[in-house]
Scaffold this motif. Structure first.
Motif, PDB file in Angstrom:
ATOM      1  N   ALA A  33       0.834  -1.205   0.000  1.00  0.00           N
ATOM      2  CA  ALA A  33       0.000   0.000   0.000  1.00  0.00           C
ATOM      3  C   ALA A  33       0.868   1.254   0.000  1.00  0.00           C
ATOM      4  O   ALA A  33       0.569   2.236  -0.694  1.00  0.00           O
ATOM      5  N   ARG A  34       1.943   1.226   0.758  1.00  0.00           N
ATOM      6  CA  ARG A  34       2.865   2.379   0.771  1.00  0.00           C
ATOM      7  C   ARG A  34       3.505   2.556  -0.598  1.00  0.00           C
ATOM      8  O   ARG A  34       3.624   3.685  -1.103  1.00  0.00           O
ATOM      9  N   GLU A  35       3.908   1.460  -1.210  1.00  0.00           N
ATOM     10  CA  GLU A  35       4.514   1.543  -2.541  1.00  0.00           C
ATOM     11  C   GLU A  35       3.524   2.105  -3.560  1.00  0.00           C
ATOM     12  O   GLU A  35       3.903   2.800  -4.504  1.00  0.00           O
ATOM     13  N   ALA A  36       2.245   1.826  -3.345  1.00  0.00           N
ATOM     14  CA  ALA A  36       1.206   2.311  -4.258  1.00  0.00           C
ATOM     15  C   ALA A  36       0.891   3.785  -4.043  1.00  0.00           C
ATOM     16  O   ALA A  36       0.161   4.384  -4.843  1.00  0.00           O
ATOM     17  N   GLY A  37       1.416   4.374  -2.964  1.00  0.00           N
ATOM     18  CA  GLY A  37       1.207   5.797  -2.718  1.00  0.00           C
ATOM     19  C   GLY A  37       0.195   6.132  -1.643  1.00  0.00           C
ATOM     20  O   GLY A  37      -0.153   7.309  -1.455  1.00  0.00           O
ATOM     21  N   PHE A  38      -0.303   5.132  -0.917  1.00  0.00           N
ATOM     22  CA  PHE A  38      -1.255   5.419   0.166  1.00  0.00           C
ATOM     23  C   PHE A  38      -0.529   6.071   1.340  1.00  0.00           C
ATOM     24  O   PHE A  38       0.453   5.539   1.855  1.00  0.00           O
ATOM     25  N   GLU A  39      -1.053   7.226   1.751  1.00  0.00           N
ATOM     26  CA  GLU A  39      -0.472   7.967   2.871  1.00  0.00           C
ATOM     27  C   GLU A  39      -1.400   8.009   4.078  1.00  0.00           C
ATOM     28  O   GLU A  39      -1.120   8.704   5.051  1.00  0.00           O
ATOM     29  N   ASN A  40      -2.496   7.284   3.980  1.00  0.00           N
ATOM     30  CA  ASN A  40      -3.456   7.236   5.084  1.00  0.00           C
ATOM     31  C   ASN A  40      -3.958   5.806   5.220  1.00  0.00           C
ATOM     32  O   ASN A  40      -4.809   5.355   4.452  1.00  0.00           O
ATOM     33  N   LEU A  41      -3.407   5.086   6.189  1.00  0.00           N
ATOM     34  CA  LEU A  41      -3.725   3.678   6.395  1.00  0.00           C
ATOM     35  C   LEU A  41      -4.319   3.452   7.779  1.00  0.00           C
ATOM     36  O   LEU A  41      -3.845   4.024   8.773  1.00  0.00           O
ATOM     37  N   ASN A  42      -5.343   2.627   7.830  1.00  0.00           N
ATOM     38  CA  ASN A  42      -5.873   2.140   9.096  1.00  0.00           C
ATOM     39  C   ASN A  42      -5.639   0.643   9.178  1.00  0.00           C
ATOM     40  O   ASN A  42      -5.800  -0.078   8.191  1.00  0.00           O
ATOM     41  N   LEU A  43      -5.271   0.173  10.378  1.00  0.00           N
ATOM     42  CA  LEU A  43      -5.192  -1.259  10.644  1.00  0.00           C
ATOM     43  C   LEU A  43      -6.199  -1.598  11.731  1.00  0.00           C
ATOM     44  O   LEU A  43      -6.210  -0.969  12.799  1.00  0.00           O
ATOM     45  N   ASP A  44      -7.065  -2.572  11.465  1.00  0.00           N
ATOM     46  CA  ASP A  44      -7.984  -3.090  12.481  1.00  0.00           C
ATOM     47  C   ASP A  44      -7.297  -4.197  13.261  1.00  0.00           C
ATOM     48  O   ASP A  44      -6.687  -5.107  12.663  1.00  0.00           O
ATOM     49  N   LEU A  45      -7.421  -4.145  14.579  1.00  0.00           N
ATOM     50  CA  LEU A  45      -6.916  -5.192  15.457  1.00  0.00           C
ATOM     51  C   LEU A  45      -8.035  -5.612  16.407  1.00  0.00           C
ATOM     52  O   LEU A  45      -8.902  -4.813  16.742  1.00  0.00           O
ATOM     53  N   ILE A  46      -7.991  -6.875  16.849  1.00  0.00           N
ATOM     54  CA  ILE A  46      -8.995  -7.398  17.772  1.00  0.00           C
ATOM     55  C   ILE A  46      -8.297  -7.981  18.993  1.00  0.00           C
ATOM     56  O   ILE A  46      -7.289  -8.693  18.873  1.00  0.00           O
ATOM     57  N   ALA A  60       2.074  -3.812  14.657  1.00  0.00           N
ATOM     58  CA  ALA A  60       1.232  -2.848  13.943  1.00  0.00           C
ATOM     59  C   ALA A  60       1.888  -1.476  13.913  1.00  0.00           C
ATOM     60  O   ALA A  60       1.971  -0.837  12.856  1.00  0.00           O
ATOM     61  N   THR A  61       2.335  -0.990  15.052  1.00  0.00           N
ATOM     62  CA  THR A  61       2.931   0.350  15.102  1.00  0.00           C
ATOM     63  C   THR A  61       4.255   0.399  14.349  1.00  0.00           C
ATOM     64  O   THR A  61       4.608   1.442  13.792  1.00  0.00           O
ATOM     65  N   ALA A  62       4.956  -0.725  14.296  1.00  0.00           N
ATOM     66  CA  ALA A  62       6.213  -0.758  13.540  1.00  0.00           C
ATOM     67  C   ALA A  62       5.970  -0.515  12.056  1.00  0.00           C
ATOM     68  O   ALA A  62       6.854  -0.027  11.344  1.00  0.00           O
ATOM     69  N   LEU A  63       4.765  -0.821  11.581  1.00  0.00           N
ATOM     70  CA  LEU A  63       4.420  -0.597  10.178  1.00  0.00           C
ATOM     71  C   LEU A  63       3.998   0.845   9.915  1.00  0.00           C
ATOM     72  O   LEU A  63       3.811   1.244   8.765  1.00  0.00           O
ATOM     73  N   GLY A  64       3.824   1.630  10.976  1.00  0.00           N
ATOM     74  CA  GLY A  64       3.595   3.065  10.838  1.00  0.00           C
ATOM     75  C   GLY A  64       2.262   3.509  10.296  1.00  0.00           C
ATOM     76  O   GLY A  64       2.210   4.526   9.580  1.00  0.00           O
ATOM     77  N   PRO A  65       1.143   2.828  10.603  1.00  0.00           N
ATOM     78  CA  PRO A  65      -0.148   3.301  10.078  1.00  0.00           C
ATOM     79  C   PRO A  65      -0.554   4.624  10.722  1.00  0.00           C
ATOM     80  O   PRO A  65      -0.157   4.927  11.852  1.00  0.00           O
ATOM     81  N   GLU A  66      -1.352   5.387  10.012  1.00  0.00           N
ATOM     82  CA  GLU A  66      -1.843   6.661  10.546  1.00  0.00           C
ATOM     83  C   GLU A  66      -2.993   6.458  11.530  1.00  0.00           C
ATOM     84  O   GLU A  66      -3.303   7.348  12.320  1.00  0.00           O
ATOM     85  N   HIS A  67      -3.595   5.291  11.485  1.00  0.00           N
ATOM     86  CA  HIS A  67      -4.798   5.049  12.296  1.00  0.00           C
ATOM     87  C   HIS A  67      -4.824   3.577  12.712  1.00  0.00           C
ATOM     88  O   HIS A  67      -4.469   2.697  11.921  1.00  0.00           O
ATOM     89  N   ILE A  68      -5.216   3.320  13.940  1.00  0.00           N
ATOM     90  CA  ILE A  68      -5.382   1.944  14.429  1.00  0.00           C
ATOM     91  C   ILE A  68      -6.716   1.853  15.151  1.00  0.00           C
ATOM     92  O   ILE A  68      -7.029   2.678  16.017  1.00  0.00           O
ATOM     93  N   ALA A  69      -7.512   0.859  14.768  1.00  0.00           N
ATOM     94  CA  ALA A  69      -8.762   0.572  15.476  1.00  0.00           C
ATOM     95  C   ALA A  69      -8.553  -0.708  16.271  1.00  0.00           C
ATOM     96  O   ALA A  69      -8.187  -1.744  15.692  1.00  0.00           O
ATOM     97  N   ALA A  70      -8.738  -0.634  17.588  1.00  0.00           N
ATOM     98  CA  ALA A  70      -8.514  -1.770  18.479  1.00  0.00           C
ATOM     99  C   ALA A  70      -9.845  -2.146  19.120  1.00  0.00           C
ATOM    100  O   ALA A  70     -10.315  -1.471  20.035  1.00  0.00           O
TER     101      ALA A  70
END
Length: 382
Positions: free
Chosen positions: A149-162, A180-190
């Motif tokens: 996604a980063r290579e594709a140019g996405f600068e706003n990523l969310n990762l869902d975690l449970i 998750a945080t090591a991947l540097g997403p802009e948003h995390i939903a836990a």
């Protein structure tokens, strides 16, 4: 009026063991019927809504698994939206994706086609935990999807975690947060796992095949998420959501502030022009209505003011800022402190809510007990 647009894609490669959302196995034939009908619904709303009501604050394509559709089909949906609604520059356009259903090509095309926010359902970074959930991807595929996604140019990523998954340990949860945080997403939903009645995972727990997560461990995991993520410059802005400053989800904020939204697709819900309504949940019923030139609405409910006030309270309390009391007064012409005097007094005495800076908000004690707080407002006026 500002309007959020939600598009429901009701297909999955395979339904997860914990999911009770409306979704069906993906087949090319069913997808074709769905898309033809979806285009009709978009065009119908484009024709009947006033121009000032077609200005979108956000577009969210969710499911199901939207990315189990061919990427060209997803882009054709966005093209149809663009022709029938007004998308201001910078409008947030989100697509939900399963890490097992995206690759470099599809992500590059989505980004080029105008999608500027990607929400990846990672859920966990341990393959054995993903197997318990019935996910169709591995931890390595999740990390690979973020990099692609980063290579594709996405600068706003969310990762869902449970968290709170049967068999998941505190160490597992901390590892998921760390990866998750090591991947540097802009948003995390836990999110805490909800064992919905009738799902395979709930049945496995009820039959004794799996040991449920204890309430104490689940509370520990929730507090761990808060401490870990806020300690790494994520703003805790909603009960289950954390974001870099300025990267809060525009679409979800629209829900929590009880603003207008239009849902299209089978089983999609809307809150528009003072009315709540829901579409037929079956593809056959949905497509049949549209083939007859009718909107596929299966249920309607006029928004009674007392219901709307209660919803504004409990949805707003999901936000860490809480309910803006002056905004409530301007919207309804009555003060929440007067309408809910008994409830607010009781909750304050219990230490679950507080008044601060013009907001009524959950306390640290009240955060993990949010559902109990919300019931006070729902039961008061429903």
């Amino acid at each position: 009026m500002t309007l959020g647009l939600y598009i429901h894609v009701p297909f999955c490669v395979r339904k997860c063991r914990y999911c009770d959302f409306i979704s069906y196995p993906y087949t090319k034939g069913a997808a074709g019927i769905y898309l033809d009908s979806l285009f009709k619904e978009i065009e119908m709303y484009g024709g009947i809504l006033p121009e000032h009501d077609k200005i979108l604050t956000s577009v969210f394509i969710g499911g199901g698994t939207p990315t189990c559709l061919p990427v060209e089909k997803l882009l054709s949906v966005l093209e149809k939206v663009n022709k029938n609604f007004h998308l201001p520059p910078g409008c947030e356009i989100t697509v939900e994706a399963n890490p097992g259903t995206v690759g470099r090509r599809s992500l590059a095309l989505l980004r080029k086609g105008g999608v500027n926010r990607l929400s990846l359902g990672v859920q966990a970074f341990q393959d054995n935990i993903l197997a318990v959930l019935g996910r169709v991807h591995t931890a390595a595929e999740a990390a690979g999807a973020v990099r692609a996604a980063r290579e594709a140019g996405f600068e706003n990523l969310n990762l869902d975690l449970i968290y709170g998954i049967p068999g998941q340990t505190g160490e597992d949860w901390l590892e998921s947060l760390d990866q998750a945080t090591a991947l540097g997403p802009e948003h995390i939903a836990a999110y805490g796992l909800q064992l919905e009645a009738g799902t395979p995972l709930e049945q496995a727990v009820s039959s004794g095949g799996l040991e449920p997560c204890s309430e104490d461990l689940e509370l520990f995991m929730y507090q761990t998420a808060i401490d870990y993520l806020t300690g790494r410059d994520y703003v805790h802005y909603e009960i289950s959501n954390f974001a870099r400053s300025g990267r809060e989800s525009v679409h979800n904020l629209n829900y929590w502030l009880n603003q207008s939204y239009l849902g299209i697709g089978p089983a999609a819900h809307s809150y528009l022009q003072g009315e709540r309504f829901a579409n037929d949940s079956t593809i056959k019923g949905y497509a049949g209505s549209l083939a007859q030139g009718k909107l596929p609405v299966a249920a309607r409910d006029a928004a009674i003011v007392r219901h709307e006030m209660a919803e504004t309270m409990f949805l707003g309390l999901r936000l860490l800022k809480g309910v803006h009391l002056e905004a409530f007064y301007h919207r309804f012409g009555r003060r929440a402190e007067d309408i809910y005097r008994v409830e607010i007094t009781s909750l304050r005495e219990a230490g679950l809510v507080e008044l601060a800076d013009g907001y009524l908000r959950l306390t640290a004690k009240g955060l993990p007990l949010g559902n109990e707080v919300f019931k006070e407002f729902v039961c008061s006026h429903y």
